[in-house]
Motif scaffolding. Structure first.
Motif, PDB file in Angstrom:
ATOM      1  N   LEU A  45       0.832  -1.208   0.000  1.00  0.00           N
ATOM      2  CA  LEU A  45       0.000   0.000   0.000  1.00  0.00           C
ATOM      3  C   LEU A  45       0.866   1.258   0.000  1.00  0.00           C
ATOM      4  O   LEU A  45       0.546   2.242  -0.680  1.00  0.00           O
ATOM      5  CB  LEU A  45      -0.974  -0.002   1.180  1.00  0.00           C
ATOM      6  CG  LEU A  45      -2.122  -1.005   1.054  1.00  0.00           C
ATOM      7  CD1 LEU A  45      -2.896  -1.092   2.361  1.00  0.00           C
ATOM      8  CD2 LEU A  45      -3.038  -0.643  -0.110  1.00  0.00           C
ATOM      9  N   ASP A  46       1.989   1.229   0.727  1.00  0.00           N
ATOM     10  CA  ASP A  46       2.920   2.354   0.723  1.00  0.00           C
ATOM     11  C   ASP A  46       3.516   2.536  -0.672  1.00  0.00           C
ATOM     12  O   ASP A  46       3.598   3.658  -1.181  1.00  0.00           O
ATOM     13  CB  ASP A  46       4.028   2.115   1.758  1.00  0.00           C
ATOM     14  CG  ASP A  46       5.006   3.261   1.813  1.00  0.00           C
ATOM     15  OD1 ASP A  46       4.587   4.404   2.115  1.00  0.00           O
ATOM     16  OD2 ASP A  46       6.205   3.037   1.546  1.00  0.00           O
ATOM     17  N   LEU A  47       3.912   1.445  -1.291  1.00  0.00           N
ATOM     18  CA  LEU A  47       4.443   1.498  -2.650  1.00  0.00           C
ATOM     19  C   LEU A  47       3.409   2.059  -3.618  1.00  0.00           C
ATOM     20  O   LEU A  47       3.704   2.937  -4.433  1.00  0.00           O
ATOM     21  CB  LEU A  47       4.885   0.101  -3.092  1.00  0.00           C
ATOM     22  CG  LEU A  47       5.324  -0.038  -4.546  1.00  0.00           C
ATOM     23  CD1 LEU A  47       6.565   0.793  -4.821  1.00  0.00           C
ATOM     24  CD2 LEU A  47       5.567  -1.511  -4.877  1.00  0.00           C
ATOM     25  N   LEU A  48       2.193   1.581  -3.525  1.00  0.00           N
ATOM     26  CA  LEU A  48       1.126   2.037  -4.420  1.00  0.00           C
ATOM     27  C   LEU A  48       0.833   3.523  -4.236  1.00  0.00           C
ATOM     28  O   LEU A  48       0.488   4.210  -5.195  1.00  0.00           O
ATOM     29  CB  LEU A  48      -0.130   1.196  -4.216  1.00  0.00           C
ATOM     30  CG  LEU A  48      -0.031  -0.216  -4.817  1.00  0.00           C
ATOM     31  CD1 LEU A  48      -0.998  -1.166  -4.141  1.00  0.00           C
ATOM     32  CD2 LEU A  48      -0.269  -0.164  -6.321  1.00  0.00           C
ATOM     33  N   ALA A  49       0.997   4.035  -3.021  1.00  0.00           N
ATOM     34  CA  ALA A  49       0.777   5.464  -2.771  1.00  0.00           C
ATOM     35  C   ALA A  49       1.844   6.316  -3.464  1.00  0.00           C
ATOM     36  O   ALA A  49       1.583   7.459  -3.838  1.00  0.00           O
ATOM     37  CB  ALA A  49       0.771   5.741  -1.267  1.00  0.00           C
ATOM     38  N   LYS A  50       3.033   5.756  -3.652  1.00  0.00           N
ATOM     39  CA  LYS A  50       4.126   6.471  -4.317  1.00  0.00           C
ATOM     40  C   LYS A  50       4.115   6.284  -5.832  1.00  0.00           C
ATOM     41  O   LYS A  50       4.740   7.059  -6.548  1.00  0.00           O
ATOM     42  CB  LYS A  50       5.471   5.962  -3.783  1.00  0.00           C
ATOM     43  CG  LYS A  50       5.697   6.247  -2.325  1.00  0.00           C
ATOM     44  CD  LYS A  50       6.985   5.596  -1.852  1.00  0.00           C
ATOM     45  CE  LYS A  50       7.171   5.833  -0.360  1.00  0.00           C
ATOM     46  NZ  LYS A  50       8.336   5.122   0.162  1.00  0.00           N
ATOM     47  N   LEU A  51       3.445   5.254  -6.296  1.00  0.00           N
ATOM     48  CA  LEU A  51       3.498   4.861  -7.699  1.00  0.00           C
ATOM     49  C   LEU A  51       2.870   5.915  -8.603  1.00  0.00           C
ATOM     50  O   LEU A  51       1.742   6.338  -8.379  1.00  0.00           O
ATOM     51  CB  LEU A  51       2.788   3.513  -7.876  1.00  0.00           C
ATOM     52  CG  LEU A  51       3.010   2.789  -9.185  1.00  0.00           C
ATOM     53  CD1 LEU A  51       4.466   2.368  -9.336  1.00  0.00           C
ATOM     54  CD2 LEU A  51       2.108   1.560  -9.260  1.00  0.00           C
ATOM     55  N   GLU A  52       3.620   6.323  -9.625  1.00  0.00           N
ATOM     56  CA  GLU A  52       3.132   7.309 -10.578  1.00  0.00           C
ATOM     57  C   GLU A  52       2.239   6.669 -11.646  1.00  0.00           C
ATOM     58  O   GLU A  52       1.617   7.379 -12.428  1.00  0.00           O
ATOM     59  CB  GLU A  52       4.312   8.042 -11.216  1.00  0.00           C
ATOM     60  CG  GLU A  52       5.082   8.863 -10.204  1.00  0.00           C
ATOM     61  CD  GLU A  52       6.288   9.582 -10.773  1.00  0.00           C
ATOM     62  OE1 GLU A  52       6.541   9.501 -11.992  1.00  0.00           O
ATOM     63  OE2 GLU A  52       6.983  10.241  -9.984  1.00  0.00           O
ATOM     64  N   ASP A  53       2.212   5.354 -11.666  1.00  0.00           N
ATOM     65  CA  ASP A  53       1.382   4.608 -12.609  1.00  0.00           C
ATOM     66  C   ASP A  53       0.077   4.220 -11.913  1.00  0.00           C
ATOM     67  O   ASP A  53       0.016   4.170 -10.681  1.00  0.00           O
ATOM     68  CB  ASP A  53       2.124   3.341 -13.049  1.00  0.00           C
ATOM     69  CG  ASP A  53       3.486   3.650 -13.638  1.00  0.00           C
ATOM     70  OD1 ASP A  53       3.517   4.202 -14.751  1.00  0.00           O
ATOM     71  OD2 ASP A  53       4.509   3.366 -12.988  1.00  0.00           O
ATOM     72  N   PRO A  54      -0.971   3.918 -12.684  1.00  0.00           N
ATOM     73  CA  PRO A  54      -2.209   3.453 -12.062  1.00  0.00           C
ATOM     74  C   PRO A  54      -1.962   2.162 -11.271  1.00  0.00           C
ATOM     75  O   PRO A  54      -1.137   1.341 -11.689  1.00  0.00           O
ATOM     76  CB  PRO A  54      -3.138   3.188 -13.252  1.00  0.00           C
ATOM     77  CG  PRO A  54      -2.568   3.980 -14.376  1.00  0.00           C
ATOM     78  CD  PRO A  54      -1.083   4.025 -14.146  1.00  0.00           C
ATOM     79  N   PRO A  55      -2.670   1.966 -10.162  1.00  0.00           N
ATOM     80  CA  PRO A  55      -2.474   0.751  -9.364  1.00  0.00           C
ATOM     81  C   PRO A  55      -2.587  -0.530 -10.193  1.00  0.00           C
ATOM     82  O   PRO A  55      -1.799  -1.456 -10.007  1.00  0.00           O
ATOM     83  CB  PRO A  55      -3.575   0.824  -8.309  1.00  0.00           C
ATOM     84  CG  PRO A  55      -3.880   2.276  -8.182  1.00  0.00           C
ATOM     85  CD  PRO A  55      -3.666   2.860  -9.551  1.00  0.00           C
ATOM     86  N   ALA A  56      -3.519  -0.587 -11.106  1.00  0.00           N
ATOM     87  CA  ALA A  56      -3.724  -1.795 -11.915  1.00  0.00           C
ATOM     88  C   ALA A  56      -2.491  -2.167 -12.725  1.00  0.00           C
ATOM     89  O   ALA A  56      -2.266  -3.343 -13.029  1.00  0.00           O
ATOM     90  CB  ALA A  56      -4.915  -1.612 -12.843  1.00  0.00           C
ATOM     91  N   ASP A  57      -1.648  -1.184 -13.056  1.00  0.00           N
ATOM     92  CA  ASP A  57      -0.448  -1.454 -13.853  1.00  0.00           C
ATOM     93  C   ASP A  57       0.589  -2.274 -13.092  1.00  0.00           C
ATOM     94  O   ASP A  57       1.482  -2.857 -13.703  1.00  0.00           O
ATOM     95  CB  ASP A  57       0.193  -0.156 -14.327  1.00  0.00           C
ATOM     96  CG  ASP A  57      -0.594   0.531 -15.420  1.00  0.00           C
ATOM     97  OD1 ASP A  57      -1.652  -0.001 -15.835  1.00  0.00           O
ATOM     98  OD2 ASP A  57      -0.160   1.611 -15.860  1.00  0.00           O
TER      99      ASP A  57
END
Length: 118
Positions: A45-57
């Motif tokens: 979840l922490d990684l996904l919050a930083k991710l510049e790409d959509p979560p699904a990617d």
């Protein structure tokens, strides 16, 4: 202390390319073999919050994904993606580069150099 973390799969040529790019740029990187040391739900979840790409990617929609009978439409929110990747770490797209409060998926390969330069 490394200023870059690469979530890495040594069997993946794109992931190996990211390591080579970091080395060529003189960037000190922490390499995390995420299949040997899977991320837990909070880390995902922490990684996904930083991710510049959509979560699904972050989810690989490969043969294994299809063999599990999964539907891509069910994995679009950070929570659903995190739950899936806790259960099936091999479905995480790779490589993932994390620097400070930003993260990207290193596909296509040319994204890596741009991210390292920023």
């Amino acid at each position: 202390m490394p200023d870059l973390t690469i979530l890495h799969n040594s069997a993946c040529s794109t992931s190996r390319h990211a390591l080579d790019e970091a080395s060529a740029a003189g960037v000190d990187a922490e390499v995390v073999p995420y299949l040997k040391k899977p991320l837990d739900r909070a880390e995902l979840l922490d990684l996904l919050a930083k991710l510049e790409d959509p979560p699904a990617d972050l989810v690989r929609k490969d043969g294994f994904f299809k063999a599990q009978g999964l539907d891509a439409d069910d994995y679009v929110t950070p929570e659903a993606v995190a739950d899936l990747l806790v259960e099936h770490p091999r479905l995480m797209q790779r490589p993932v580069l994390v620097r400070g409060g930003r993260a990207i998926i290193g596909r296509p390969k040319d994204r890596v150099a741009a991210f390292l330069a920023s």
